[in-house]
Motif scaffolding. Structure first.
Motif, PDB file in Angstrom:
ATOM      1  N   GLU A  66     -13.752  -5.857   5.215  1.00 51.13           N
ATOM      2  CA  GLU A  66     -13.729  -6.774   4.077  1.00 51.13           C
ATOM      3  C   GLU A  66     -12.267  -7.116   3.764  1.00 51.13           C
ATOM      4  OE1 GLU A  66     -15.609  -4.977   0.675  1.00 51.13           O
ATOM      5  OE2 GLU A  66     -15.899  -6.878  -0.375  1.00 51.13           O
ATOM      6  N   PHE A  67     -12.034  -8.372   3.379  1.00 52.73           N
ATOM      7  CA  PHE A  67     -10.688  -8.847   3.042  1.00 52.73           C
ATOM      8  C   PHE A  67     -10.783  -9.745   1.824  1.00 52.73           C
ATOM      9  CE2 PHE A  67      -7.752 -12.422   3.099  1.00 52.73           C
ATOM     10  CZ  PHE A  67      -6.524 -11.791   3.150  1.00 52.73           C
ATOM     11  N   GLU A  79      -9.961   1.016  -7.642  1.00 51.60           N
ATOM     12  CA  GLU A  79     -10.357   1.788  -6.463  1.00 51.60           C
ATOM     13  C   GLU A  79     -10.119   3.256  -6.757  1.00 51.60           C
ATOM     14  OE1 GLU A  79      -7.591   1.480  -3.302  1.00 51.60           O
ATOM     15  OE2 GLU A  79      -6.097   1.907  -4.808  1.00 51.60           O
ATOM     16  N   GLN A  81      -7.811   5.269  -6.124  1.00 48.69           N
ATOM     17  CA  GLN A  81      -6.469   5.678  -6.542  1.00 48.69           C
ATOM     18  C   GLN A  81      -6.081   5.141  -7.915  1.00 48.69           C
ATOM     19  OE1 GLN A  81      -6.992   4.600  -3.208  1.00 48.69           O
ATOM     20  NE2 GLN A  81      -7.123   6.756  -2.668  1.00 48.69           N
ATOM     21  N   ILE A  84      -4.965  -1.641  -9.900  1.00 46.85           N
ATOM     22  CA  ILE A  84      -3.854  -2.404  -9.336  1.00 46.85           C
ATOM     23  C   ILE A  84      -3.958  -3.834  -9.856  1.00 46.85           C
ATOM     24  CG2 ILE A  84      -2.706  -3.142  -7.212  1.00 46.85           C
ATOM     25  CD1 ILE A  84      -4.455  -0.969  -5.788  1.00 46.85           C
ATOM     26  N   PRO A  85      -2.942  -4.319 -10.571  1.00 48.73           N
ATOM     27  CA  PRO A  85      -2.959  -5.734 -10.971  1.00 48.73           C
ATOM     28  C   PRO A  85      -2.816  -6.617  -9.736  1.00 48.73           C
ATOM     29  CG  PRO A  85      -1.291  -4.475 -12.181  1.00 48.73           C
ATOM     30  CD  PRO A  85      -1.750  -3.618 -11.047  1.00 48.73           C
ATOM     31  N   MET A  86      -3.593  -7.681  -9.699  1.00 46.96           N
ATOM     32  CA  MET A  86      -3.572  -8.581  -8.532  1.00 46.96           C
ATOM     33  C   MET A  86      -3.399 -10.007  -9.041  1.00 46.96           C
ATOM     34  SD  MET A  86      -4.279  -6.659  -5.661  1.00 46.96           S
ATOM     35  CE  MET A  86      -5.164  -7.685  -4.468  1.00 46.96           C
ATOM     36  N   CYS A  91      -3.248  -9.831  -1.667  1.00 46.09           N
ATOM     37  CA  CYS A  91      -4.352  -9.589  -0.737  1.00 46.09           C
ATOM     38  C   CYS A  91      -4.678  -8.097  -0.671  1.00 46.09           C
ATOM     39  CB  CYS A  91      -3.961 -10.039   0.670  1.00 46.09           C
ATOM     40  SG  CYS A  91      -3.650 -11.806   0.819  1.00 46.09           S
ATOM     41  N   ALA A  92      -5.907  -7.816  -0.357  1.00 42.01           N
ATOM     42  CA  ALA A  92      -6.331  -6.439  -0.136  1.00 42.01           C
ATOM     43  C   ALA A  92      -7.382  -6.461   0.962  1.00 42.01           C
ATOM     44  CB  ALA A  92      -6.901  -5.823  -1.403  1.00 42.01           C
ATOM     45  N   ALA A  93      -7.536  -5.332   1.637  1.00 42.00           N
ATOM     46  CA  ALA A  93      -8.545  -5.260   2.692  1.00 42.00           C
ATOM     47  C   ALA A  93      -9.092  -3.850   2.769  1.00 42.00           C
ATOM     48  CB  ALA A  93      -7.947  -5.682   4.032  1.00 42.00           C
ATOM     49  N   TRP A  94     -10.338  -3.762   3.222  1.00 47.05           N
ATOM     50  CA  TRP A  94     -11.023  -2.490   3.321  1.00 47.05           C
ATOM     51  C   TRP A  94     -11.662  -2.413   4.696  1.00 47.05           C
ATOM     52  CZ3 TRP A  94     -11.174  -6.015  -0.572  1.00 47.05           C
ATOM     53  CH2 TRP A  94     -10.539  -5.631  -1.763  1.00 47.05           C
ATOM     54  N   ARG A  95     -11.195  -1.469   5.445  1.00 50.02           N
ATOM     55  CA  ARG A  95     -11.743  -1.268   6.780  1.00 50.02           C
ATOM     56  C   ARG A  95     -13.121  -0.610   6.664  1.00 50.02           C
ATOM     57  NH1 ARG A  95      -8.081   1.578  11.368  1.00 50.02           N
ATOM     58  NH2 ARG A  95      -9.661   2.967  12.212  1.00 50.02           N
ATOM     59  N   ASN A 100     -13.601   4.303   0.094  1.00 51.75           N
ATOM     60  CA  ASN A 100     -12.783   4.030  -1.088  1.00 51.75           C
ATOM     61  C   ASN A 100     -13.471   2.932  -1.893  1.00 51.75           C
ATOM     62  OD1 ASN A 100     -10.880   3.528  -3.028  1.00 51.75           O
ATOM     63  ND2 ASN A 100      -9.152   3.358  -1.620  1.00 51.75           N
TER      64      ASN A 100
END
Lengths: 165, 165
Positions: A66-67, A79, A81, A84-86, A91-95, A100
């Motif tokens: 996912e991206f 998440e 951890q 996180i302000p975005m 961008c963020a991605a999850w393998r 997580n």
């Protein structure tokens, strides 16, 4: 024509979640760009969140990468951890398979949107990190269980972490 | 951390094309967001084109879906049907196997960039629409042929359309 007429791409506000979680997705809409273009291998959606809305329950995918890229407004990514302000362009991605749990929420007073891309596996298992639910999705439909594998029969909190195997 | 540090994602200016086509890609750079995040199922790159640069030869993929969104600047999308101006937020997509050769070019006097997502098939065949070349890519490497299947041994123009079977 390869250029996508974004305004004509299909919009959905529906959720695959059972209640009460589906109702918690109020204020979220998703525009299917990949669907409009006839893509089959990955989904491409622009998700718009009204002020106060959330994109999903906090979740992770077993089989699908996912991206996401923030397009407009200010979002918070939550998440394991923390938060996180975005901002637009972030961008963020999850393998696939990385446990997580994540989601976007809009705590601002203006709409915000993000582009999200996800592979389309033949079957998928989505695990929710803050509620006791797992969805297994394939061509036959959706199977819902608790984290321990027993049938889902209504919302329940997760056992304290020390009790989990 | 799922948030991607874009400035630290790997940048490449290399091309898989043989000469003289590789040299024609001068002014193009590609930042590997998906690679930075460890994604394996699809690639996610931000491609930046200097003024006058092109992103690729005009091409289409046999096995892989492709999606692009313009991020900054003004680009031209060139495909079989002609030229389409593309501005930030504009999107296009190409379903695997649809024989519509496409590419982005930057004819403006400022840099421009786009996000591009492509599935990662185990093997891929890329057909070029304006030059007589086909690349077959798999884990063993790249095989180059002309459109008629014979070995590629140097640049040559395509036969006039009336001569193609």
């Amino acid at each position: 024509m390869p250029k996508i007429d974004i305004d004509k791409a299909p919009v959905t506000t529906a959720s695959i979640y059972p209640e009460p979680y589906a109702a918690q997705m109020a204020g979220r809409s998703s525009r299917g760009l990949g669907q409009a273009a006839g893509l089959t291998q990955f989904g491409v959606n622009i998700v718009t969140l009204a002020p106060g809305a959330v994109a999903s329950l906090r979740h992770w995918h077993l089989n699908e990468d996912e991206f996401a890229m923030v397009l407009t407004g200010d979002l918070i990514l939550i998440e394991d951890q923390g938060e996180i302000p975005m901002r637009p362009g972030d961008c963020a991605a999850w393998r696939a398979g990385v446990a997580n749990g994540h989601r976007f929420v809009n705590r601002s007073d203006a709409p915000a949107s993000f582009l999200v891309v996800g592979s389309k596996a033949a079957s998928e298992t989505v695990t929710y990190a803050d509620v006791d639910m797992i969805l297994r999705i394939d061509g036959d439909g959706i199977e819902m269980t608790y984290h321990d594998g027993s049938d889902w029969s209504g919302p329940r909190d997760l056992a304290p972490k020390g009790d989990r195997k």
